[in-house]
Design an enzyme around this catalytic site. Structure first.
Site, PDB file in Angstrom:
ATOM      1  N   LYS A  88      15.790 -28.791 -15.804  1.00 18.92           N
ATOM      2  CA  LYS A  88      15.619 -28.478 -14.333  1.00 18.92           C
ATOM      3  C   LYS A  88      15.202 -29.636 -13.714  1.00 18.92           C
ATOM      4  O   LYS A  88      14.311 -30.413 -14.707  1.00 18.92           O
ATOM      5  CB  LYS A  88      14.953 -27.312 -14.116  1.00 18.92           C
ATOM      6  CG  LYS A  88      14.574 -26.904 -12.927  1.00 18.92           C
ATOM      7  CD  LYS A  88      13.464 -25.918 -12.732  1.00 18.92           C
ATOM      8  CE  LYS A  88      13.515 -25.512 -11.054  1.00 18.92           C
ATOM      9  NZ  LYS A  88      12.641 -24.391 -10.811  1.00 18.92           N
ATOM     10  N   GLU A 111       3.102 -19.726  -2.314  1.00 14.61           N
ATOM     11  CA  GLU A 111       3.044 -19.679  -3.633  1.00 14.61           C
ATOM     12  C   GLU A 111       1.470 -20.073  -4.431  1.00 14.61           C
ATOM     13  O   GLU A 111       1.171 -21.090  -3.743  1.00 14.61           O
ATOM     14  CB  GLU A 111       4.004 -20.378  -4.151  1.00 14.61           C
ATOM     15  CG  GLU A 111       3.923 -20.591  -6.021  1.00 14.61           C
ATOM     16  CD  GLU A 111       4.934 -21.498  -6.528  1.00 14.61           C
ATOM     17  OE1 GLU A 111       5.076 -21.522  -7.690  1.00 14.61           O
ATOM     18  OE2 GLU A 111       5.781 -22.050  -5.986  1.00 14.61           O
ATOM     19  N   GLU A 132      16.863 -20.335 -13.400  1.00  8.41           N
ATOM     20  CA  GLU A 132      15.747 -21.050 -13.013  1.00  8.41           C
ATOM     21  C   GLU A 132      14.201 -20.515 -12.931  1.00  8.41           C
ATOM     22  O   GLU A 132      13.200 -21.409 -13.336  1.00  8.41           O
ATOM     23  CB  GLU A 132      16.110 -21.530 -11.579  1.00  8.41           C
ATOM     24  CG  GLU A 132      15.267 -22.489 -10.785  1.00  8.41           C
ATOM     25  CD  GLU A 132      15.658 -22.863  -9.232  1.00  8.41           C
ATOM     26  OE1 GLU A 132      14.882 -23.276  -8.696  1.00  8.41           O
ATOM     27  OE2 GLU A 132      16.872 -22.252  -9.062  1.00  8.41           O
ATOM     28  N   GLU A 173      19.426 -25.222   0.966  1.00  7.75           N
ATOM     29  CA  GLU A 173      18.141 -24.548   0.696  1.00  7.75           C
ATOM     30  C   GLU A 173      17.176 -25.339   1.257  1.00  7.75           C
ATOM     31  O   GLU A 173      16.084 -24.742   1.952  1.00  7.75           O
ATOM     32  CB  GLU A 173      17.894 -24.371  -1.033  1.00  7.75           C
ATOM     33  CG  GLU A 173      16.714 -23.803  -1.305  1.00  7.75           C
ATOM     34  CD  GLU A 173      16.547 -23.488  -2.840  1.00  7.75           C
ATOM     35  OE1 GLU A 173      15.497 -23.673  -3.559  1.00  7.75           O
ATOM     36  OE2 GLU A 173      17.546 -23.163  -3.334  1.00  7.75           O
TER      37      GLU A 173
END
Length: 463
Positions: free
Chosen positions: A204, A263, A307, A443
């Site tokens: 990733k 987050e 992910e 995104e």
């Protein structure tokens, strides 16, 4: 280009590099410094003390007086101050009593928790009664961390807003928008990353892009911060004064890191630890039926679940050496902002050693695969080769750590670096096998919405 009108650690520290007291507040010529009187915090009983879901820390009582104070702290913000609002508390810090020194080596993050502890201890020895370090940590050690002990600190409960009040735009007059890189170049970067995954062990990589906004009139940062806090009450809204670039022109104005992150990287309260990584995202839709359908698809998406699992495994691996117990849920849940759906996992633990600070935990985790990739070294290399700019503080962490080691650190996303007439917005997307350049571009465009809408630009991204 578009033109539009319109918390003392228990370890022993060796002597650090010399740190800086503000000249007006040196130990020999320091005015009286104290917690501002109107910041009295009403405490719950010990068995009900939490900080943003972490048991064991002083809690701010949610009373009308505290709610009014939190709103006043937001109104009182001025450029140069430190503002940090979480779902359960609001902080406003002003002035600089002491600055945490740079490491002076190739990696500015080396020994950072020890340097912070030394500065907090020295500040306390100088009779300063606010032993808290606040500020921002960059994406990597190529840029110095910017952490200070403030002169004054006010704290209150969560932000509360009058639902009838209208938000104003922080921009006035004309502005221009310039993407860096251009959308087609970003898609080429995604394709290059996918090729690296096909040919090697990279699993990733997070690739980001920026949007430069130049304005004819000064940006109203207080209004921008108000709009971000109002639109993101369950997130982490922040504004951090940053040092100017080394090549900045003489007399250049302030530089501010401002945003509203969804987050939490990590919070520590006593021995209790909470991390809440997000990975796997989908844009919200204004249509309720379609919005729920997108959430359902996200929870069932093999690509997004993979992910997310990469991130959760890495976070748990980073925290496990420090924890006596660690609870990692078997699967994610859904959380949302006004613009995005996210896969979310709340990881909780109990520390083995009370000397481990929140900043130590944050740096053990940082950067997570949610902002860099996996394996970390390979992802970092790919980012350096593909992205046409250095991230600076974007995808770093912003927050605070006190002399007991307690603190909160949010991931620095949904943000911009601002000076008087320029804003540089950032957004990124996680690339894994199964990603497509078109979907990852979309995104990033959706993630820009948090800042764009707070800026009053009204620019909507088509699904």
């Amino acid at each position: 280009m578009i033109c539009v009108s319109t918390v003392e650690p228990h370890w022993a520290c060796s002597a650090p590099a010399a740190f800086t007291f503000s000249p007006l507040n040196s130990p020999t010529s320091r005015p009286e410094l104290r917690m501002i009187p109107d910041t009295k915090i009403a405490e719950r009983q010990p068995d009900a003390r939490t900080v943003d879901g972490v048991v064991g820390a002083p809690a701010v009582a949610r009373e009308p007086e505290q709610e009014a104070l939190s709103s006043r702290l937001l109104r009182d913000y001025d450029a140069g101050a430190f503002f940090f609002a979480s779902p359960k508390r609001t902080m406003l810090a002003r002035g600089v009593f002491a600055t945490v020194p740079d490491a002076g080596g190739a990696n500015s993050l080396d020994g950072l928790p020890e340097r912070v502890a030394a500065v907090l201890n020295a500040s306390r020895d100088a009779a300063h009664d606010i032993p808290v370090a606040v500020g921002a940590v960059p994406f990597d050690g190529k840029v110095p961390a910017h952490l200070v002990v403030p002169n004054t600190l006010q704290r209150a409960g969560p932000m509360v807003f009058d639902g009838a009040a209208a938000a104003r735009s922080p921009l006035a007059g004309q502005y221009t928008l310039r993407p860096v890189p251009e959308p087609s170049a970003y898609q080429d970067g995604v394709a290059a990353a996918l090729k690296l995954m096909q040919e090697g062990p990279l699993r990733k990589v997070v690739l980001s892009r920026s949007l430069h906004v130049d304005t004819a009139a000064p940006v109203d940062l207080r209004q921008l911060l108000h709009n971000l806090a109002r639109r993101n009450p369950h997130g982490y809204t922040f504004a951090v004064d940053l040092p100017q670039h080394a090549d900045a022109a003489p007399g250049a104005g302030r530089r501010t890191l401002i945003g509203a992150s969804p987050e939490l990287l990590v919070a520590r309260s006593g021995l209790q630890v909470l991390a809440n990584p997000l990975a796997g995202s989908a844009a919200r839709s204004p249509d309720p039926v379609e919005d729920q359908a997108r959430a359902t698809r996200l929870m069932a998406s093999p690509k997004d679940l993979h992910e997310h699992a990469v991130v959760i495994d890495a976070v748990a691996e980073a925290l496990r050496p420090f924890c006596k117990t660690l609870d990692v849920p078997k699967g994610p849940s859904l959380v949302s902002t006004q613009t995005m759906w996210h896969l979310s996992t709340r990881i909780t633990g109990e520390l083995k050693d009370p000397s481990i600070t929140s900043l130590t935990l944050a740096l053990a985790m940082h950067p997570t695969p949610a902002v860099c990739g996996h394996p970390t070294a390979l992802a970092h290399e790919a980012i350096g080769n593909i992205e046409p700019f250095h991230r600076g503080y974007f995808t770093g962490t912003v927050g605070w750590c006190d002399a007991n080691g307690d603190g909160q650190w949010a991931v620095t996303i949904r943000c911009a670096e601002a000076d008087e007439r320029t804003l540089r917005l950032f957004a990124g997307a996680g690339i894994v096998v199964g990603s497509t350049p078109e979907a990852e571009l979309a995104e990033t465009e959706a993630k820009f919405r948090t800042m764009l809408q707070a800026m009053g630009l009204g620019l909507e991204v088509q699904p």
